[in-house]
Design an enzyme around this catalytic site. Structure first.
Site, PDB file in Angstrom:
ATOM      1  CE  LYS A   1       0.005   6.165  -2.064  1.00  0.00           C
ATOM      2  NZ  LYS A   1       0.854   5.363  -1.214  1.00  0.00           N
TER       3      LYS A   1
ATOM      4  NE  ARG B   1       2.719   9.569   3.668  1.00  0.00           N
ATOM      5  CZ  ARG B   1       2.446  10.185   2.520  1.00  0.00           C
ATOM      6  NH1 ARG B   1       1.477   9.759   1.743  1.00  0.00           N
ATOM      7  NH2 ARG B   1       3.157  11.230   2.155  1.00  0.00           N
TER       8      ARG B   1
HETATM    9  N1  HH2 Z   1       2.908   7.421  -0.260  1.00  0.00           N
HETATM   10  C1  HH2 Z   1       3.343   8.590  -0.787  1.00  0.00           C
HETATM   11  C2  HH2 Z   1       4.435   9.261  -0.219  1.00  0.00           C
HETATM   12  N2  HH2 Z   1       5.055   8.768   0.881  1.00  0.00           N
HETATM   13  N3  HH2 Z   1       5.233   7.120   2.559  1.00  0.00           N
HETATM   14  C3  HH2 Z   1       4.819   5.973   3.100  1.00  0.00           C
HETATM   15  N4  HH2 Z   1       5.423   5.478   4.186  1.00  0.00           N
HETATM   16  N5  HH2 Z   1       3.772   5.261   2.565  1.00  0.00           N
HETATM   17  C4  HH2 Z   1       3.102   5.696   1.460  1.00  0.00           C
HETATM   18  O1  HH2 Z   1       2.167   4.992   0.998  1.00  0.00           O
HETATM   19  C5  HH2 Z   1       3.529   6.914   0.855  1.00  0.00           C
HETATM   20  C6  HH2 Z   1       4.619   7.614   1.446  1.00  0.00           C
HETATM   21  C7  HH2 Z   1       2.659   9.155  -1.984  1.00  0.00           C
HETATM   22  O2  HH2 Z   1       1.646  10.047  -1.612  1.00  0.00           O
HETATM   23  P1  HH2 Z   1       1.819  11.639  -1.562  1.00  0.00           P
HETATM   24  O3  HH2 Z   1       2.821  12.050  -0.540  1.00  0.00           O
HETATM   25  O4  HH2 Z   1       0.490  12.262  -1.405  1.00  0.00           O
HETATM   26  O5  HH2 Z   1       2.314  12.014  -3.026  1.00  0.00           O
HETATM   27  P2  HH2 Z   1       3.697  12.502  -3.600  1.00  0.00           P
HETATM   28  O6  HH2 Z   1       4.698  11.421  -3.397  1.00  0.00           O
HETATM   29  O7  HH2 Z   1       3.389  12.760  -5.056  1.00  0.00           O
HETATM   30  O8  HH2 Z   1       4.108  13.754  -2.855  1.00  0.00           O
END
Ligand code: HH2
Length: 272
Positions: free
Chosen positions: A212, A251
């Site tokens: 992040k 995660r």
């Molecule tokens: N972070 C992201 C997406 N979903 N869900 C939960 N429960 N907790 C988190 O911290 C979380 C999440 C963001 O990360 P990522 O999926 O890699 O990115 P993007 O939202 O740009 O697809």
């Protein structure tokens, strides 16, 4: 689905063109499926399939596109015996994913949509309720809290009441402080340092710190955050401290590395 003796690793599988760290990786569902199967080999206990980026400023995705991106992958992985989580805020996507074998609904809006509550209650699935201030497009404009840890805990408490009064069983609920979702660097650090106060609410806690941007700022500068390739060690440090504060689920994007770190921390933290 949470083993008692070790921390659960959730591998992130973004089937999106625009996710912040891994968007546009796959040109076909087969490539995404192969990557997920490798994550399982590397030690992921559950794969979180997401078809809409939640990064600040991301473009909204239509229902049809989100279904087309996610459901074939959810189906194939479930058929292969993989535990699947669906990362969505749309009840239609959650419903289709659950019918295709998903076991977890990971909703960054903590079931704000009342139909989502009904879908999850009826399925009897695990539900991850994540805290977010505002909505993805604008959440990083000027996040404000009176006391971030107390405010997040109170709002997560309200989310559990909303879910449970709609029929979601308490034992199916996970909580997540929502690192990076409507939070400054200082807010994220305060939440991680005081994660035990969220854990004390009595639900398994999921933490997502992997790659992040606040980590990029910590090891770089606000103007020049460290790039994704330089965020592995910061991610591992933060996930390890989250484990020490009682997180049950991590995660992560870099499954093999995160798993080895988590096993080591578990060995130290969970001696009997
Ligand atoms: N972070 C992201 C997406 N979903 N869900 C939960 N429960 N907790 C988190 O911290 C979380 C999440 C963001 O990360 P990522 O999926 O890699 O990115 P993007 O939202 O740009 O697809």
């Amino acid at each position: 689905m949470l083993p008692a003796d070790r921390t659960t690793i959730m591998g992130v599988l973004n089937v999106t063109p625009d996710s912040f760290s891994d968007g546009g990786r796959f040109s076909s569902p087969d490539e995404a499926i192969a990557t997920a199967l490798q994550m399982v080999k590397d030690g992921a206990d559950v794969i979180d399939v997401g078809g809409e980026s939640t990064r600040p400023g991301a473009a909204p995705v239509s229902l049809d596109d989100e279904l087309a991106r996610t459901i074939p992958v959810v189906e194939a992985l479930s058929r292969a015996g993989v535990s699947v989580s669906i990362d969505t805020s749309k009840h239609e996507v959650a419903h289709a994913a659950l019918r295709s074998g998903a076991l977890v609904v990971n909703d960054v809006t903590a079931l704000r949509d009342p139909v989502m509550v009904e879908v999850c209650a009826e399925a009897g699935c695990t539900v991850c309720l994540m805290h977010m201030q505002g909505e993805p497009r604008t959440m990083q404009h000027s996040p404000t809290y009176t006391d971030v840890v107390a405010d997040v805990a109170r709002e997560l408490g309200e989310a559990t009441a909303h879910a449970e009064s709609g029929g979601v069983r308490r034992e199916n609920v996970w909580l997540d402080p929502g690192i990076g979702f409507g939070k400054t660097v200082a807010h994220n650090l305060a939440l991680l340092a005081n994660l035990d106060r969220i854990v004390a609410m009595g639900y398994p806690v999921l933490v997502g710190v992997s790659r992040k941007s606040f980590l990029g700022r910590l090891v770089g500068t606000d103007e020049h955050p460290a790039p994704i390739e330089e965020r592995l060690e910061p991610s591992i440090a933060a996930q390890t401290l989250a484990q020490a504060k009682g997180a049950s689920v991590l995660r992560v994007h870099d499954v093999a590395m995160a798993k080895r770190a988590a096993l080591t921390a578990d060995a130290i933290l969970r001696q009997d």
